[in-house]
Design a protein around this motif. Structure first.
Motif, PDB file in Angstrom:
ATOM      1  N   UNK A  56      51.735  36.419  46.279  1.00 58.40           N
ATOM      2  CA  UNK A  56      52.140  36.737  44.906  1.00 58.40           C
ATOM      3  C   UNK A  56      51.006  36.448  43.931  1.00 58.40           C
ATOM      4  N   UNK A  57      50.328  35.331  44.125  1.00 57.95           N
ATOM      5  CA  UNK A  57      49.217  34.961  43.251  1.00 57.95           C
ATOM      6  C   UNK A  57      48.060  35.944  43.397  1.00 57.95           C
ATOM      7  N   UNK A  58      47.765  36.334  44.623  1.00 54.72           N
ATOM      8  CA  UNK A  58      46.689  37.304  44.856  1.00 54.72           C
ATOM      9  C   UNK A  58      47.010  38.615  44.149  1.00 54.72           C
ATOM     10  N   UNK A  59      48.245  39.085  44.282  1.00 55.22           N
ATOM     11  CA  UNK A  59      48.656  40.319  43.622  1.00 55.22           C
ATOM     12  C   UNK A  59      48.540  40.176  42.103  1.00 55.22           C
ATOM     13  N   UNK A  60      48.980  39.039  41.583  1.00 60.14           N
ATOM     14  CA  UNK A  60      48.892  38.789  40.141  1.00 60.14           C
ATOM     15  C   UNK A  60      47.447  38.896  39.658  1.00 60.14           C
ATOM     16  N   UNK A  61      46.530  38.214  40.347  1.00 62.35           N
ATOM     17  CA  UNK A  61      45.131  38.225  39.904  1.00 62.35           C
ATOM     18  C   UNK A  61      44.491  39.601  40.067  1.00 62.35           C
ATOM     19  N   UNK A  62      44.802  40.302  41.138  1.00 63.71           N
ATOM     20  CA  UNK A  62      44.230  41.644  41.325  1.00 63.71           C
ATOM     21  C   UNK A  62      44.727  42.580  40.219  1.00 63.71           C
ATOM     22  N   UNK A  63      46.022  42.549  39.927  1.00 61.23           N
ATOM     23  CA  UNK A  63      46.562  43.413  38.870  1.00 61.23           C
ATOM     24  C   UNK A  63      46.034  43.016  37.492  1.00 61.23           C
ATOM     25  N   UNK A  64      45.974  41.720  37.225  1.00 69.82           N
ATOM     26  CA  UNK A  64      45.446  41.263  35.936  1.00 69.82           C
ATOM     27  C   UNK A  64      43.973  41.648  35.802  1.00 69.82           C
ATOM     28  N   UNK A  65      43.208  41.489  36.872  1.00 66.98           N
ATOM     29  CA  UNK A  65      41.798  41.862  36.836  1.00 66.98           C
ATOM     30  C   UNK A  65      41.618  43.358  36.626  1.00 66.98           C
ATOM     31  N   UNK A  66      42.432  44.162  37.304  1.00 68.05           N
ATOM     32  CA  UNK A  66      42.348  45.613  37.128  1.00 68.05           C
ATOM     33  C   UNK A  66      42.688  46.002  35.693  1.00 68.05           C
ATOM     34  N   UNK A  67      43.599  45.259  35.084  1.00 68.08           N
ATOM     35  CA  UNK A  67      43.986  45.554  33.710  1.00 68.08           C
ATOM     36  C   UNK A  67      42.834  45.329  32.733  1.00 68.08           C
ATOM     37  N   UNK A  68      41.888  44.467  33.085  1.00 68.39           N
ATOM     38  CA  UNK A  68      40.694  44.270  32.248  1.00 68.39           C
ATOM     39  C   UNK A  68      39.915  45.577  32.109  1.00 68.39           C
TER      40      UNK A  68
END
Length: 142
Positions: A20-32
């Motif tokens: 879940x944390x990995x998905x959160x960071x990947x999605x948040x990073x992509x949103x940048x």
């Protein structure tokens, strides 16, 4: 419940948490990269190259999130994510003090966001089974 059953359940919980944390960071990073203006508006004016800083932090979030999924680099990824969370704290503090340009978010919510940086650091540490390796005795002989 046997100790091995408890250990297995704890391991599954850590694994789910890590995913879940990995998905959160990947999605948040992509949103940048998808909505850079949101993040650029958070960066204090005294920091140089806000577009580049946004891209670096987005790429670091994606890399760190992916790294959590691979045991060979998981602890390094966790260290990087914790350092990233520390590094972006000034931006979160900046919006808590000055407001978030272009966003209609009440000040109290922006202030309430600040302690979540610590919770995210704890989540990263838990998910990666990470413990700091720094020691005054080992590093400096104290």
């Amino acid at each position: 419940m046997s100790p091995s059953h408890s250990s297995q359940r704890s391991g599954r919980l850590r694994s789910y948490s890590r995913s879940a944390l990995a998905l959160f960071f990947v999605l948040a990073g992509a949103n940048h990269f998808r909505s850079p203006e949101v993040y650029i508006s958070m960066i204090p004016q005294w920091l140089p190259a806000p577009v580049l800083l946004n891209q670096i932090s987005g790429a670091a979030e994606i890399a760190g999130g992916c790294g959590l999924l691979f045991p060979q680099v998981r602890k390094h990824a966790a260290t990087g994510l914790i350092l990233l969370l520390i590094a972006v704290f000034p931006a979160n503090l900046h919006v808590a003090i000055h407001g978030w340009d272009g966003m209609e978010i009440p000040r109290w919510i922006l202030i309430l966001r600040l302690p979540f940086q610590l919770l995210f650091m704890a989540w990263v540490a838990y998910a990666a089974d990470w413990k700091p390796s720094f020691s005054l005795k080992r590093n400096f002989g104290f």
